[in-house]
Scaffold this motif. Structure first.
Motif, short mmCIF file in Angstrom:
data_model
loop_
_atom_site.label_atom_id
_atom_site.label_comp_id
_atom_site.label_asym_id
_atom_site.label_seq_id
_atom_site.Cartn_x
_atom_site.Cartn_y
_atom_site.Cartn_z
N ASN A 129 0.95 -1.07 0.00
CA ASN A 129 0.10 -0.02 0.10
C ASN A 129 0.91 0.97 0.01
OD1 ASN A 129 -2.36 1.44 0.15
ND2 ASN A 129 -2.80 1.06 2.20
N SER A 168 -7.67 2.17 -10.82
CA SER A 168 -8.81 1.20 -10.88
C SER A 168 -9.10 0.59 -11.99
CB SER A 168 -9.92 1.58 -10.07
OG SER A 168 -9.49 1.87 -8.42
N ALA B 173 -12.16 -1.31 -9.32
CA ALA B 173 -12.65 -0.86 -7.99
C ALA B 173 -12.57 -1.96 -6.99
CB ALA B 173 -13.69 -0.06 -8.14
N ILE B 175 -10.81 -4.75 -6.66
CA ILE B 175 -9.77 -5.42 -6.53
C ILE B 175 -8.81 -4.40 -5.30
CG2 ILE B 175 -8.10 -4.76 -8.19
CD1 ILE B 175 -6.93 -7.44 -8.08
N GLN B 176 -9.03 -3.18 -5.49
CA GLN B 176 -8.20 -1.99 -4.78
C GLN B 176 -8.88 -2.31 -3.22
OE1 GLN B 176 -5.91 -0.50 -6.41
NE2 GLN B 176 -6.94 -1.28 -8.37
N ILE B 178 -8.71 -4.34 -1.28
CA ILE B 178 -7.80 -4.88 -0.35
C ILE B 178 -7.11 -3.88 0.31
CG2 ILE B 178 -7.57 -6.98 -1.80
CD1 ILE B 178 -4.67 -6.08 -2.57
N TYR B 179 -6.79 -2.88 -0.09
CA TYR B 179 -6.16 -1.75 0.61
C TYR B 179 -7.21 -1.26 1.56
CZ TYR B 179 -2.95 -2.51 -3.28
OH TYR B 179 -2.10 -3.05 -4.34
N PRO B 180 -6.74 -1.20 2.85
CA PRO B 180 -7.65 -0.49 3.95
C PRO B 180 -8.15 0.88 3.54
CG PRO B 180 -5.66 -1.59 4.62
CD PRO B 180 -5.30 -1.20 3.34
N ASP B 181 -7.18 1.67 3.04
CA ASP B 181 -7.60 3.19 2.76
C ASP B 181 -7.90 3.33 1.70
OD1 ASP B 181 -5.45 2.86 1.32
OD2 ASP B 181 -4.09 4.36 2.54
N PHE B 182 -8.36 2.59 0.76
CA PHE B 182 -8.68 2.67 -0.59
C PHE B 182 -10.38 3.41 -0.38
CE2 PHE B 182 -11.39 1.14 -4.45
CZ PHE B 182 -10.97 1.80 -5.44
N PRO B 183 -10.34 4.53 -1.14
CA PRO B 183 -11.63 5.46 -1.26
C PRO B 183 -12.91 4.85 -1.95
CG PRO B 183 -10.16 6.69 -2.15
CD PRO B 183 -9.37 5.35 -1.78
#
Lengths: 201, 201, 201, 201
Positions: A129, A168, B173, B175-176, B178-183
């Motif tokens: 990340n 994305s 979108a 798959i992202q 997985i990142y905790p901070d993905f908005p």
DNA sequence: TATGAATGAGGTTTCATTCAT
DNA sequence: AATGAATGAAACCTCATTCAT
């Protein structure tokens, strides 16, 4: 005692191992590919491989790092040729146009495998990340900001969100390339158009 | 003599196994999760599991099939409430808004894993591709066509390409996440806007 | 760099595994004896065994091949001492006289097990049959022919049929040796006499 | 409580199981054939099979016993038609002439499997040996003795040894029938001739 | 008695890693 | 440093037997 082989030799050997590992992982997947596959493909003995890397996992991690950096280099290299922000964005989209050959798809698959693997290892995910932000989100945000500054891009949109949208979209298109009949070029072109129309001042 | 247990019992057992398998696969990944993990999680003996499924692979396949169908049901169910095409598209985007809980993310990860797995097994890939077309591309193309017919959507754009664009964006979108901070919400919202702006008549 | 261990070392290791496997198969039978039995008996790790042989089946096959060849060597070696055909035939019978020790009986049992195993695997049976002809039927037919040529043996009898008669008698006597009170020597002696009386010119 | 089903019903069921088991063992071998194979072939449930037999081993044992007895019955039945000893011996040889069909060979293979199995279980071997003496050695010895008494057969040869010779020859010929090109008839004919020539007064 | 789902020990095989040479 | 044979834990799967219904 002085080292018997030069550092450059060692570096070359490491690279050889990583290259072979990449091919094997791309062909079979990280879990399925065995260290023996790497031995076979590289012609380097198992013992030697373990001299350079602590474990199969470490090879994976190194590969991931190297691959991210290589991509980053490539992207910034290409962007150097562009003079304005919109151009840069167009260029970025275009870098993901087909034709995708076997190797490219292998690359994408390995990368996605990276992500899935990482998604289950918090400390890895954290690192991934971080790198994502540092390299890719940052990179794109910067372009947006420059465009906003120069008046090419609407001032009210949040750079970081649009960086996330961009990546994305790219990631989404890339993963579809596993389907032989996915119309990658058409999709990327349409994405580019709708993206530009939305952000242009 | 009638069978000892009812069909519904067997169906229930199958479901139990699949549910446990899903959790295990989501937690550890298909390759890493072992049959013993499923045994432990489900409380069902190994032998019993193999009475219901020929192999670990088959469990995985069934799981994907069931999951695809469930998603499809859910999508069509929701779409029934909408009266026009633009509404339907808005609704589809919104279904992928957060909040994503643990389970949803597990689902996404397992699904992506399945794609990667399939990408290396031509016959699987073929099947997956078929399903993708039959269910998802078809579904979205149809909405576009209806919109074109009713005058809501531009007539010159190709429905299938836009179906591919839509699902690429969604997959990307997802798959992202997985990142905790993905908005996620912001991204989906922006995507929806740019998509609609592009297709609206 | 040269291989770490010599070929002779590897040959020795292979032999060790085969020898242990033979003992285990003889004691328990091919199906019952486990790879762990071989591990235990040989003191060689399971992994090492699988470095030398692809499967338990392959061990069995090798064992049979080696055993057939050893028997053939022994037979031809002994026959070298004989000067005429009748002598050779007498010698052959005598080689199957008791005393049969544990190992001999194990050998017979394992061999018969192999035949039964092969009888259900056409491709194996074919190979076994070929070997039987090439080595044993051939060998005996040749002796008969020589005897016919030299006038020791009746000219009107078919060598191949008598080769089959001989080996049937031997196989039949051998399989009875599983019974502790089977009068092997007496039986072989009588067989020899009736056989010679029938074929002598 | 009175038995719900008649003894004859139970006997019939037992026989059905044994028959199916025999077919399965003949096709695949005792070790390879599973209880499920027997279930499938017989149409009788697993539970029922275990009501009639304590174990798969017990089925095997019963089968062995039944088969021995059936053979014995058949032999003595046939011998009843003969009037003198030489005739009886000729008849016995002839009973083992071809044509051997699939089922016959299965029979032989299962029988040999019996022997090998028994060879590793002293108490089984003891029983088998006893039966061999009681039934087969006895039977043949008796014929010899009668022939000696009637003057057809040489008086100085030991009946029991010749019984052993006879059964060794037969067993030996029978096991070769696994080879498709084994000239069984020719071999049996030659054996008969040499045997008779040796024993005739 | 009959059924067949459930059990789980035990089988074969794989493979990341070590280590003597 | 390089080699590759050795290790053995652990994976998947089978199947004789049991037992609730």
């Amino acid at each position: 005692m002085a080292p018997i082989v030069s550092d450059s030799y060692k570096e070359k050997k490491r690279k050889e191992i990583l290259d072979s590992a990449f091919v094997c992982f791309a062909q079979k997947g990280f879990q399925i590919a065995t260290v023996d596959d790497i031995v076979q493909h590289s012609g380097i003995s198992k013992g030697a491989i373990y001299n350079y890397f602590k474990s199969k996992d470490e090879i994976f991690l190194e590969l991931m790092k190297a691959s991210t950096e290589a991509t980053y280099e490539k992207l910034t290299g290409e962007l150097g040729k562009c003079t304005n922000s919109i151009d840069k964005i167009i260029h970025l989209f275009d870098m993901y146009l087909s034709p995708k050959d076997r190797e490219d798809i292998g690359n994408i698959v390995v990368h996605d495998e990276f992500k899935l693997h990482a998604s289950r290892h918090p400390e890895l995910l954290e690192k991934l990340n971080q790198r994502r932000h540092e390299y890719f989100i940052q990179l794109f945000s910067q372009i947006i900001k420059e465009g906003q500054h120069s008046g090419e891009i609407k001032k009210d949109l949040k750079p970081e969100i649009y960086a996330n949208v961009f990546w994305s979209m790219i990631d989404g298109a890339m993963i579809q390339t596993i389907y032989p009949d996915f119309p990658c070029n058409n999709v990327i072109n349409e994405m580019r158009e709708m993206f530009l129309r939305k952000i242009k001042a």
